[in-house]
Design an enzyme around this catalytic site. Sequence first.
Site, mmCIF file in Angstrom:
data_model
loop_
_atom_site.group_PDB
_atom_site.id
_atom_site.type_symbol
_atom_site.label_atom_id
_atom_site.label_comp_id
_atom_site.label_asym_id
_atom_site.label_seq_id
_atom_site.Cartn_x
_atom_site.Cartn_y
_atom_site.Cartn_z
ATOM 1 N N GLU A 176 0.846 -1.191 0.000
ATOM 2 C CA GLU A 176 0.000 0.000 0.000
ATOM 3 C C GLU A 176 0.885 1.245 0.000
ATOM 4 O O GLU A 176 1.756 1.380 0.836
ATOM 5 C CB GLU A 176 -0.911 0.018 1.227
ATOM 6 C CG GLU A 176 -1.722 1.291 1.415
ATOM 7 C CD GLU A 176 -2.533 1.674 0.184
ATOM 8 O OE1 GLU A 176 -2.320 2.784 -0.325
ATOM 9 O OE2 GLU A 176 -3.365 0.853 -0.257
ATOM 10 N N CYS A 179 -12.042 3.773 -0.682
ATOM 11 C CA CYS A 179 -13.294 3.575 0.049
ATOM 12 C C CYS A 179 -13.192 4.052 1.492
ATOM 13 O O CYS A 179 -13.998 4.846 1.958
ATOM 14 C CB CYS A 179 -13.697 2.104 0.018
ATOM 15 S SG CYS A 179 -15.174 1.734 0.964
ATOM 16 N N GLY A 205 4.106 -0.372 -5.339
ATOM 17 C CA GLY A 205 4.448 -1.680 -5.899
ATOM 18 C C GLY A 205 4.495 -1.612 -7.412
ATOM 19 O O GLY A 205 3.586 -1.073 -8.043
ATOM 20 N N THR A 250 -5.392 -2.011 -7.483
ATOM 21 C CA THR A 250 -4.952 -0.617 -7.332
ATOM 22 C C THR A 250 -6.074 0.405 -7.474
ATOM 23 O O THR A 250 -5.835 1.608 -7.345
ATOM 24 C CB THR A 250 -3.838 -0.305 -8.347
ATOM 25 O OG1 THR A 250 -4.219 -0.789 -9.643
ATOM 26 C CG2 THR A 250 -2.546 -0.992 -7.939
ATOM 27 N N SER A 279 -9.124 3.039 -8.391
ATOM 28 C CA SER A 279 -9.406 4.099 -9.353
ATOM 29 C C SER A 279 -9.186 5.457 -8.713
ATOM 30 O O SER A 279 -8.953 5.568 -7.505
ATOM 31 C CB SER A 279 -10.866 3.989 -9.825
ATOM 32 O OG SER A 279 -11.753 4.170 -8.724
ATOM 33 N N GLY A 322 -22.082 16.661 -12.911
ATOM 34 C CA GLY A 322 -22.312 15.222 -12.874
ATOM 35 C C GLY A 322 -23.447 14.874 -11.936
ATOM 36 O O GLY A 322 -23.389 15.176 -10.737
ATOM 37 N N GLY A 378 -21.813 12.837 -7.122
ATOM 38 C CA GLY A 378 -22.267 14.213 -7.152
ATOM 39 C C GLY A 378 -23.511 14.439 -6.311
ATOM 40 O O GLY A 378 -23.614 15.445 -5.594
ATOM 41 N N VAL A 381 -21.184 20.826 -20.231
ATOM 42 C CA VAL A 381 -20.234 21.851 -19.766
ATOM 43 C C VAL A 381 -19.207 22.126 -20.853
ATOM 44 O O VAL A 381 -18.649 21.201 -21.457
ATOM 45 C CB VAL A 381 -19.547 21.394 -18.459
ATOM 46 C CG1 VAL A 381 -18.441 22.354 -18.064
ATOM 47 C CG2 VAL A 381 -20.580 21.260 -17.341
ATOM 48 N N HIS A 386 -44.323 -6.285 11.257
ATOM 49 C CA HIS A 386 -45.094 -5.039 11.186
ATOM 50 C C HIS A 386 -44.898 -4.257 12.478
ATOM 51 O O HIS A 386 -44.955 -4.848 13.561
ATOM 52 C CB HIS A 386 -46.572 -5.353 10.985
ATOM 53 C CG HIS A 386 -47.452 -4.141 11.053
ATOM 54 N ND1 HIS A 386 -47.537 -3.240 10.012
ATOM 55 C CD2 HIS A 386 -48.254 -3.677 12.047
ATOM 56 C CE1 HIS A 386 -48.383 -2.264 10.357
ATOM 57 N NE2 HIS A 386 -48.824 -2.519 11.586
#
Length: 467
Positions: A33, A42, A115, A144, A146, A181, A186, A238, A445
């Site tokens: 890492e 995340c 790495g 890896t 995004s 977006g 967004g 845009v 319920h």
Amino acid sequence: MSQFDVTVIGSGPGGYVAAIRCAQLGFKTAIIEKYPTMGGTCLNVGCIPSKALLDSSEHFENAKHNFANHGIIINDPVADITRMVARKNEVVEQTTKGIQFLMDKNKITVFEGVGSFESATQIKVTKNDGSTEMLDSKYTIIATGSKPSTLPFITLDKERIITSTEALELKEIPKHLIVIGGGVIGLELGSVYKRLGSEVTVVEFMDKIIPTMDGALSKELNKVLRKQGMKFNLSTGVQSVERNGDSVKVTAKDKKGEEVVFEGDYVLVAVGRKPYTEGLAVEKAGVDLDERGKVKVNEHLQTNVSNIYAIGDVVQGAMLAHKASEEGTLVAELIAGQKPHINYNLIPGVVYTWPEVAAVGKTEEQLKAEGVAIKIGNFPMRALGRSRASGDIDGFIKVIADEKTDEILGVHMIGARAADLIAEAVVAMEYRASAEDISRMSHAHPTYAEAMKEAALDATGKRAIHF
């Protein structure tokens, strides 16, 4: 040279889960890492911190606008963005430390650094001080992830023209946040700042928000967010983004081809994410990438180099943390000689606005395009006693079933706790349940989940009981 059975590059939800499962299966495992904390996008700048801010802003929204209806009087609550961000950071720290604990518990060797491949079996770790260490690994899993995408003509200064990463660290509440977006990122971050008092304008190129989800969800979420005060400009492309001091200007063309200008103090560019392979040197291992920079894999997530696998955002498919985790588990078990599987049609998608949006399976539009004969059941959340009790009456659950077999093909919902409710649909569809199966199951319920039973009942052709 340190030797391992499996080396995982990247410690996000795909990478750390893959490493843990490999270790559980008896492999000598390493994970690399590049950042000081584990958990990837995340846990550090994505799912977890955004949900922390969403929860904080929701509490503020309720205190300001909704508590009085419950007999709770709070005069002029104030949003302290500094404290909210600090709390968010505390949540992130606790969560990432938990991942480090799991690495230690499972005896996984952690390397901090970048790495990169030297060959198909040799990996170089370049540490922050410039030193390097070589690893020899029988198998390697690329995880890896995004990073945020932008538009080629937009210069991100990360101060006023920002991505989701910077939006999680603002030191002030924007006066007018322009969001480029209308997808998940967004809308979620737009919701945070709308609740805190910002004017929020969303500019979306497509003719609807959350364009990959069922059209009924898009229409309902648009209606609900407009009611909350968010502004939408759809079918609007845009053209340029300019900064002048503390002001930003977005120039775009609407669906008529006419120029429109939006001015604010922050612009959030939320046009998606792109795979991250920078510095990985996949060419030295002979691993192929596609034209979009994603790692090419087969149905077993194996690259063209047989001992190297790839998972998560860096490969094809939806960029979802839970999809990456499932892939991490699958690859670990494949390496161990097991026969796991993933049904990608049953990976749920969620938007954590309020009300929440969740879906699994195919949309009505997809099924009609495929020529599948379907029947549809709907049930509005406002017809539930539980929804009226909590005041969360917006939304519905939509169940799509095969016209002939009654098998559930898709479930699409918007409402309170939809992110949790969708799990029932996933379980049902994993076991190929029919709409009648769900309609005959007892649901406690009063609960929000009763809407699932009622929508399924409606899909069978019988009338829902409470609507």
